[in-house]
Write an enzyme that holds these catalytic residues in place. Structure first.
Site, PDB file in Angstrom:
ATOM      1  CG  HIS A  45      57.269  38.221  61.396  1.00  0.00           C
ATOM      2  ND1 HIS A  45      58.609  38.450  61.452  1.00  0.00           N
ATOM      3  CD2 HIS A  45      56.848  38.103  62.681  1.00  0.00           C
ATOM      4  CE1 HIS A  45      58.993  38.454  62.731  1.00  0.00           C
ATOM      5  NE2 HIS A  45      57.930  38.243  63.493  1.00  0.00           N
ATOM      6  CB  THR A  46      52.040  40.063  56.683  1.00  0.00           C
ATOM      7  OG1 THR A  46      51.458  40.785  57.765  1.00  0.00           O
ATOM      8  CG2 THR A  46      51.609  38.613  56.733  1.00  0.00           C
ATOM      9  CB  SER A  78      66.128  57.646  79.095  1.00  0.00           C
ATOM     10  OG  SER A  78      65.365  56.499  79.431  1.00  0.00           O
ATOM     11  N   GLY A 132      60.771  45.904  74.766  1.00  0.00           N
ATOM     12  CA  GLY A 132      61.055  44.613  74.137  1.00  0.00           C
ATOM     13  C   GLY A 132      59.934  43.605  74.320  1.00  0.00           C
ATOM     14  CB  SER A 136      55.137  49.289  68.873  1.00  0.00           C
ATOM     15  OG  SER A 136      55.160  48.641  67.691  1.00  0.00           O
ATOM     16  CB  SER A 137      58.687  50.061  73.782  1.00  0.00           C
ATOM     17  OG  SER A 137      59.647  49.091  73.423  1.00  0.00           O
ATOM     18  CB  SER A 138      61.490  50.471  69.078  1.00  0.00           C
ATOM     19  OG  SER A 138      61.862  49.375  69.812  1.00  0.00           O
ATOM     20  CG  ASP A 182      55.598  48.043  64.833  1.00  0.00           C
ATOM     21  OD1 ASP A 182      54.656  47.325  64.462  1.00  0.00           O
ATOM     22  OD2 ASP A 182      56.654  47.595  65.311  1.00  0.00           O
TER      23      ASP A 182
HETATM   24  C1  GLA Z   1      58.062  44.033  64.814  1.00  0.00           C
HETATM   25  C2  GLA Z   1      58.371  44.938  63.628  1.00  0.00           C
HETATM   26  C3  GLA Z   1      57.166  45.079  62.696  1.00  0.00           C
HETATM   27  C4  GLA Z   1      56.567  43.722  62.340  1.00  0.00           C
HETATM   28  C5  GLA Z   1      56.372  42.870  63.588  1.00  0.00           C
HETATM   29  C6  GLA Z   1      55.923  41.464  63.278  1.00  0.00           C
HETATM   30  O1  GLA Z   1      57.144  44.653  65.651  1.00  0.00           O
HETATM   31  O2  GLA Z   1      58.769  46.213  64.076  1.00  0.00           O
HETATM   32  O3  GLA Z   1      57.520  45.800  61.556  1.00  0.00           O
HETATM   33  O4  GLA Z   1      57.339  43.066  61.387  1.00  0.00           O
HETATM   34  O5  GLA Z   1      57.545  42.781  64.361  1.00  0.00           O
HETATM   35  O6  GLA Z   1      54.653  41.467  62.724  1.00  0.00           O
END
Ligand code: GLA
Length: 409
Positions: A45-46, A78, A132, A136-138, A182
């Site tokens: 979360h930085t 999909s 989810g 980073s699937s999104s 991501d």
């Molecule tokens: C998700 C967000 C990122 C990041 C992380 C936490 O993956 O897409 O941008 O904030 O959470 O580090």
């Protein structure tokens, strides 16, 4: 246990399988692209606080097969959702339901709005990144699709710009106010290296992964309700803290500009919850810098300690862990062969990672499978991180060897 996510069945997706799926659906030849998932070693979360992160990519991918059409329709299938959608590029409507198609519409809409004129296309999407799960699937879907749509329209753009446009698709269209980590690592990572990224300047250093250690990722199998709301509310708390501290600290643009000593001096301006949110971000930025130095020195023991300290801070100060993630991390760090463990991604469920002595990987896999599997009621999904390419064209399809001729030369 919380809400159980469906078990992720291991699937093998490759250039051949996505190509064949496209040919079955659309009866013609596609071009193939793919983008990896990411795993963040440290720096939770930085990114949206203009801070530092140390991610790498996973060896899992989102795959896209694409061929142009003569109209302005995107016809997208999909495989994971077994669902076909038509999108009119001249009338993209936002549904705000967070479903897979919103990411597709978001990418198309942002690319067009930024002046990159697209053409209609038939598209098939598949992937093996848990949905989810904090891997980073999104962002992987956004990047693979953006790359494919731009290639199909004959447009080339800088990889940094691609990452920023994908981030905009997620923040402005889908409504998750994510940072840049991501999309950036997926667009610009280097095989088998971690990326120490300054999320303000977007300068980065590429650092070799440690020779004697591997990253093991394990899915808790649960996701909690309202993760998007919880994610955005953490970001709002950070912004609120900056607004409260700004009158006392000149030039405070983001929590990235704050040091621990200064936070202690000014803590009266914040309530206890906001103070703890800030303490996590400020201390986590320092841990990322220390982790990068440890990685450069090859000091996996210290790197592991920092990774576990990150989990403790995310659990106690940032409060984005949950019982399942804490239980999994406890099991991981109880293995003598594990250097450190933490939750990955946004939190509130999804995966945890651990840094494992590479000669003892099998023992750790067995222990975690048995002990966490007992809590979950089934074996958890697991993945050992391997080197991967950034977003781009998929590898060429391997052709079978030609039959041997019987004729003598
Ligand atoms: C998700 C967000 C990122 C990041 C992380 C936490 O993956 O897409 O941008 O904030 O959470 O580090």
């Amino acid at each position: 246990m919380g809400d159980q996510r469906a078990a992720t069945t291991p699937v093998t997706i490759d250039s051949r399988s996505i190509h064949d799926e496209f040919v079955i659906r659309f009866g013609r030849q596609p071009k193939l692209f793919r983008a990896p998932g990411r795993v963040n070693i440290i720096g939770g979360h930085t990114d949206y606080n203009d801070g530092f992160v140390l991610p790498t990519t996973t060896g899992l991918y989102t795959w896209v097969a694409i061929a142009p059409r003569t109209d302005r329709t995107l016809r997208v299938f999909s495989c994971r959702f077994d669902s076909m959608e038509d999108i009119d590029l001249d009338q993209i409507k936002r549904l705000d339901d967070g479903q897979w198609c919103e990411y597709v519409k978001g990418v198309a809409s942002v690319l067009e709005a930024s002046g990159h004129s697209l053409c209609g296309a038939d598209v098939v999407i598949d992937g093996d990144i848990p949905l989810g799960g904090g891997l980073s699937s999104s962002a992987s879907l956004e990047a693979a699709l953006a790359f494919a749509l731009l290639d199909c329209a004959g447009v080339t753009i800088d990889r940094g710009e691609l990452a920023q446009l994908c981030q905009r698709a997620e923040t402005e269209f889908v409504g998750v106010r994510c940072g840049i980590m991501d999309q950036y690592v997926i667009a610009r990572c280097t095989n088998n290296r971690a990326m120490m990224l300054d999320c303000r300047s977007l300068e980065f250093q590429s650092v070799a992964m440690p020779a004697g250690a591997r990253l093991l990722v394990v899915d808790t199998g649960v996701s909690h309700r309202l993760p998007v709301g919880d994610y955005n509310s953490r970001r709002e708390e950070c912004e609120q803290a900056v607004a409260l501290l700004a009158s006392k600290i000149p030039r405070l643009g983001a929590l990235r500009d704050l040091e621990l000593e200064r936070l202690e001096d000014e803590k009266k301006a914040l309530d206890d919850q906001l103070y703890r949110r800030c303490r996590h971000i400020v201390s986590e930025n320092q841990r990322v810098k220390d982790a990068c130095s440890a990685l450069q020195r090859g000091d996996v023991v210290h790197l592991g300690e920092l990774v576990t300290a990150s989990h403790v801070s995310l659990r106690d100060d940032y409060e984005i862990s949950c019982a399942e993630l804490d239980a999994l991390v406890e099991i991981m760090i109880s293995c003598p062969e594990v250097y450190g463990a933490r939750l990955v991604g946004g939190g509130f469920g999804g995966c945890a990672l651990c840094l494992v002595d590479s000669t003892q990987l099998e023992q750790v896999i067995d222990k975690v499978r048995i002990e966490y599997g007992e809590l979950l009621g089934r074996p958890p999904w697991m993945h050992v991180v391997t080197a991967s390419d950034p977003v781009g064209p998929a590898p060429a399809i391997e052709l079978p060897d030609p039959p041997q001729s019987d004729a003598n030369p």
